[in-house]
Design an enzyme around this catalytic site. Structure first.
Site, PDB file in Angstrom:
ATOM      1  N   GLN A   8      42.835  51.799  42.371  1.00  0.00           N
ATOM      2  CA  GLN A   8      41.839  50.857  41.718  1.00  0.00           C
ATOM      3  C   GLN A   8      42.241  51.477  40.888  1.00  0.00           C
ATOM      4  O   GLN A   8      42.231  52.949  40.568  1.00  0.00           O
ATOM      5  CB  GLN A   8      40.620  50.691  41.654  1.00  0.00           C
ATOM      6  CG  GLN A   8      40.102  49.505  42.504  1.00  0.00           C
ATOM      7  CD  GLN A   8      40.109  47.596  42.099  1.00  0.00           C
ATOM      8  OE1 GLN A   8      40.602  48.049  41.139  1.00  0.00           O
ATOM      9  NE2 GLN A   8      40.088  47.560  43.178  1.00  0.00           N
ATOM     10  N   GLU A  53      48.046  44.101  55.136  1.00  0.00           N
ATOM     11  CA  GLU A  53      48.191  44.790  53.972  1.00  0.00           C
ATOM     12  C   GLU A  53      49.855  45.003  53.997  1.00  0.00           C
ATOM     13  O   GLU A  53      50.726  45.168  55.536  1.00  0.00           O
ATOM     14  CB  GLU A  53      48.181  46.361  53.770  1.00  0.00           C
ATOM     15  CG  GLU A  53      48.740  46.830  52.556  1.00  0.00           C
ATOM     16  CD  GLU A  53      48.357  45.890  51.291  1.00  0.00           C
ATOM     17  OE1 GLU A  53      49.744  45.382  50.938  1.00  0.00           O
ATOM     18  OE2 GLU A  53      47.466  45.458  51.162  1.00  0.00           O
ATOM     19  N   ASN A  97      40.490  40.745  48.909  1.00  0.00           N
ATOM     20  CA  ASN A  97      39.893  41.059  47.428  1.00  0.00           C
ATOM     21  C   ASN A  97      42.341  40.908  47.017  1.00  0.00           C
ATOM     22  O   ASN A  97      43.038  42.109  46.726  1.00  0.00           O
ATOM     23  CB  ASN A  97      40.641  42.615  47.322  1.00  0.00           C
ATOM     24  CG  ASN A  97      40.401  43.351  45.989  1.00  0.00           C
ATOM     25  OD1 ASN A  97      40.971  42.967  45.249  1.00  0.00           O
ATOM     26  ND2 ASN A  97      41.106  45.524  46.014  1.00  0.00           N
ATOM     27  N   CYS A 106      40.087  39.013  40.049  1.00  0.00           N
ATOM     28  CA  CYS A 106      39.469  40.350  38.469  1.00  0.00           C
ATOM     29  C   CYS A 106      40.520  38.786  37.580  1.00  0.00           C
ATOM     30  O   CYS A 106      40.628  39.712  36.873  1.00  0.00           O
ATOM     31  CB  CYS A 106      41.387  40.919  39.151  1.00  0.00           C
ATOM     32  SG  CYS A 106      43.121  40.331  39.795  1.00  0.00           S
ATOM     33  N   GLU A 125      36.715  42.895  36.864  1.00  0.00           N
ATOM     34  CA  GLU A 125      36.270  41.819  38.675  1.00  0.00           C
ATOM     35  C   GLU A 125      34.755  41.028  38.491  1.00  0.00           C
ATOM     36  O   GLU A 125      34.113  41.252  38.379  1.00  0.00           O
ATOM     37  CB  GLU A 125      36.544  43.374  39.499  1.00  0.00           C
ATOM     38  CG  GLU A 125      37.534  43.871  39.419  1.00  0.00           C
ATOM     39  CD  GLU A 125      38.506  44.000  39.891  1.00  0.00           C
ATOM     40  OE1 GLU A 125      38.653  42.790  41.115  1.00  0.00           O
ATOM     41  OE2 GLU A 125      39.759  44.313  39.992  1.00  0.00           O
TER      42      GLU A 125
END
Length: 547
Positions: free
Chosen positions: A366, A416, A466, A494, A540
Site C-alpha cells: 500500500q 497471489e 483485495n 479502490c 478504499e
C-alpha cells in the site's frame, strides 16, 4: 470547410424554452452516452463562454445559469472528467468545477482551428490562465484546494452513491436509510502530506520542449499533446522522492544516451520508481530500454549511474538500494526481465501494526503506510468469529492482510499471481514468526476453485479479497458463491463503482443457474470508506458480506 472546422472546435448547447431536460442533455453531447454527456457538461461548466445558442449567438446569462444548474441534478452529482482525453482535468467533482466557473468565465481561450486532428475529435482547449504546475496538481491531486474535512465528506458522498447504485441492483435487499447496509464515515489518513511511499516519474518533453524532463504527464499520447511537468509542488509526494527525480533528470541530461519516449523511435532512459519507508531508507529503480546496445556498453552506463548516485551529485539522495531493469516492454515482471541490483542492499523493510514486511522492487505494498494500518485494522475489526476458522486471502500481494489476521485464525491461505510477491509473503511470515500462513502462486481463478474442494471439512471459512481495479474474475466470484463454508467475505476495493460493482451484484443476487451461481446469496452488512489517498478522488471501500 472552414465553418465545419469551427463547429468542430466549439461546444454548442441549444436550450430552447420548454425543451425537456433530457433532450438538452442529448443535444449537449450529440450522443445518448451518459458518460459522454458528463464530459461535455464539464467542459461547459469550466468554459461557460463556449455555450452558444442557435446561429452561434451567445446564450443569455439566465439561460446559461439554468443549464449549468439543471445538468448536475440530472447526473446525480456523480464524479466526472472534463474530457476523456484531457488528462489534466480528470477526477474532479461537480462542486469543484462549479467553483471554477466564476474564475474561468473571464478567460479568453483561443481555439486552435488550424490543425485538423486525424481522429476527427474536437481539438483540446486548455485554460491558459493556469500554470503547468497547477494543471498537474489538478490531474494528480484534484482535491488539493479543499481542506481535509471537505475531502472526507466528498469521498463519503461518492461511496454513498456507490451503495445507492448497489441497492438499486438488489431489490430484495433490506434497506438502512435507503442503503443496502450502514455506511460509516470516511476514516481519515493519519498523514495527509507527503504520504506516498512509492512514486514513479516519467521521462518526456517538458513545457520548454526538453525531451529529458522527469516528472508526470499532462495530456495523452493519442491526443499528441503530452507535456512532462516537474512534480516538486505535489502535496502527496515526500521531498525525498522529488529529490531523487531531480537528480535522475540531471543525470540523463549529462548522459550521451537519448531518452526512450517511443520505443520504435529509439532512445534508452525511461522512467524511475522511488520507494521509501518510514525509517528513511530509499530504493530507486531505473528502467532502461537496451535497443541494440551491447552488454559491455550497457555495463558502462550502469557504472556511470552508480558513480553519480554514490560519489557524484546524486549522493545527496543517500540511496539505500539502486536497481536497474532492462525493459523493452511497457511493463516487465522480474521473471521476464530480472531487476539488477547495482548498489546497496536488496530490500527495504516497513513496519505495519507491529509486523515487519520486506519490500522488493516490484512488490505490491500500500502506497500509504500509515493509511495501511487504518485499513488493516478495519478489516481485522470487521471479522469477529468465535472458534476455529480459516482465512482465504485472495490477491494477497506480500501477505500483509493475511499476516495481520493470522493471530485469531487457525490458518491463513494466500493466493497471489506475482512470483516475487509470493516469495516476499513467505519471507514476511518467517520474519514475524508466523507459522500458520501458507502462500500459493498462481491465478486466483485457477488456484481457488482447485483449493476449495480440499477444505470441505472446514466448518467456517472467511474470504478476504483485495483485487485490482479490474475486480475479481468471474470464476473467483463463482467459486466463493458456491462454497457453502465461506460465511463471511471482506471485499476491499479502490474503485467500487467500476468492475467491482459487477462482483457485488453477482455475490448478492438470487441463484442463477445460467451463470452457475448456485449458493445462497451474500448480504451486505456494513461499508467502511478508508481514505488512503488524501487530495485525490480515490478512496478504499471495505465491504463486509455475510450469509
Amino acid at each position: 470547410m472552414k465553418e465545419r472546422a469551427q463547429r468542430r472546435c466549439r461546444w454548442r448547447a441549444l436550450y430552447p424554452e420548454g425543451r425537456a431536460h433530457e433532450t438538452v442533455l442529448y443535444e449537449l453531447s450529440g450522443r445518448s452516452n451518459p458518460r459522454r454527456r458528463r464530459g461535455v457538461h464539464a467542459q461547459l461548466v469550466r468554459y461557460p463562454q463556449w455555450i452558444v445558442g442557435r446561429g452561434g449567438d451567445t446564450m443569455s446569462a439566465a439561460s446559461r445559469s439554468r443549464l449549468l444548474q439543471i445538468v448536475p441534478q440530472l447526473i446525480s452529482q456523480q464524479d466526472f472528467c472534463f474530457c476523456s482525453y484531457l488528462r489534466c482535468c480528470r477526477n474532479v467533482t461537480f462542486a469543484q468545477s462549479r467553483s471554477l466557473t466564476t474564475a474561468t468565465s473571464q478567460v479568453n481561450v483561443q481555439e486552435p482551428l488550424g490543425e485538423k486532428r486525424k481522429s476527427g475529435k474536437t481539438p483540446i482547449l486548455c485554460n491558459t490562465s493556469k500554470t503547468w504546475e497547477e494543471r498537474l496538481a489538478d490531474a494528480v491531486t484534484p482535491l488539493w484546494r479543499m481542506n481535509y474535512e471537505e475531502q472526507l465528506q466528498v469521498k463519503y458522498e461518492a461511496q454513498k452513491r456507490t451503495l445507492q447504485l448497489l441497492t438499486a441492483s438488489l431489490p430484495s435487499c433490506a434497506r438502512t436509510e435507503d442503503l443496502c447496509c450502514p455506511l460509516h464515515s470516511t476514516l481519515p489518513s493519519p498523514v495527509t502530506v507527503g504520504y506516498r511511499n512509492k512514486s514513479t516519474f516519467s521521462v518526456n518533453r517538458g513545457p520548454d520542449g526538453n525531451p529529458k524532463t522527469v516528472g508526470h504527464y499532462i495530456g495523452t499520447g493519442k491526443g499528441r499533446n503530452i507535456v512532462c511537468t516537474h512534480s516538486d509542488h505535489l502535496v502527496n509526494m515526500p521531498e525525498k522522492h522529488k529529490q531523487v527525480a531531480r537528480s535522475y533528470e540531471q543525470f540523463i541530461q549529462l548522459s550521451p544516451l537519448e531518452p526512450c519516449i517511443l520505443f520504435h523511435e529509439g532512445g534508452h532512459w525511461r522512467e524511475i520508481t522511488v520507494r521509501t519507508n518510514r525509517k528513511g531508507d530509499t530504493m530507486a529503480i531505473i528502467y532502461f530500454h537496451p535497443q541494440h546496445l551491447e552488454k559491455e556498453e550497457i555495463a558502462r552506463h550502469q557504472k556511470s549511474l552508480v558513480e553519480y548516485f554514490t560519489i557524484g551529485p546524486g549522493a545527496a539522495c543517500e540511496l539505500t538500494s539502486l536497481y536497474f531493469q532492462e525493459s523493452s516492454m511497457t511493463r516487465c515482471l522480474h521473471e521476464h526481465s530480472p531487476y539488477q541490483l547495482l548498489y546497496g542492499i536488496p530490500y527495504i523493510y516497513e513496519e505495519v501494526l507491529g509486523l515487519t514486511f520486506r519490500i522488493s522492487p516490484d512488490a505490491f505494498f500500500q502506497v500509504n503506510s500509515e493509511g495501511a494500518e487504518v485499513l488493516y485494522q478495519t478489516v481485522h475489526d470487521l471479522i469477529r468469529v468465535d472458534g476455529d476458522y480459516i482465512v482465504l486471502d485472495v490477491c494477497c500481494g506480500t501477505g500483509a492482510i493475511g499476516l495481520t489476521l493470522s493471530q485469531g485464525a487457525a490458518k491463513v491461505i494466500g493466493i497471489e499471481l506475482v512470483e516475487q510477491a509470493v516469495e516476499d509473503a513467505r519471507c514476511n511470515a518467517i520474519l514475524n514468526g508466523v507459522a500458520n500462513c501458507e502462500f500459493l502462486k498462481g491465478k486466483a481463478e485457477i488456484v481457488l476453485p482447485q483449493l476449495l474442494p480440499s477444505l470441505e471439512d472446514v466448518k467456517f471459512l472467511i474470504a478476504v479479497v483485495n483485487p485490482s481495479r479490474a475486480g475479481l474474475h468471474y470464476r473467483v466470484v463463482r467459486a466463493i458463491r458456491n462454497c457453502e463454508q465461506i460465511r463471511q467475505l471482506v471485499y476491499i476495493s479502490c474503485k467500487p463503482e467500476g468492475e467491482a460493482m459487477r462482483n457485488f451484484v453477482e455475490l448478492c443476487s438470487p441463484p442463477d443457474h445460467q451463470k452457475k451461481l448456485f449458493g445462497d446469496p451474500f448480504t451486505p452488512r456494513v461499508a467502511v470508506p478508508v481514505d488512503m489517498f488524501p487530495h485525490t478522488s480515490h478512496c478504499e471501500l471495505v465491504l463486509l458480506f455475510e450469509r
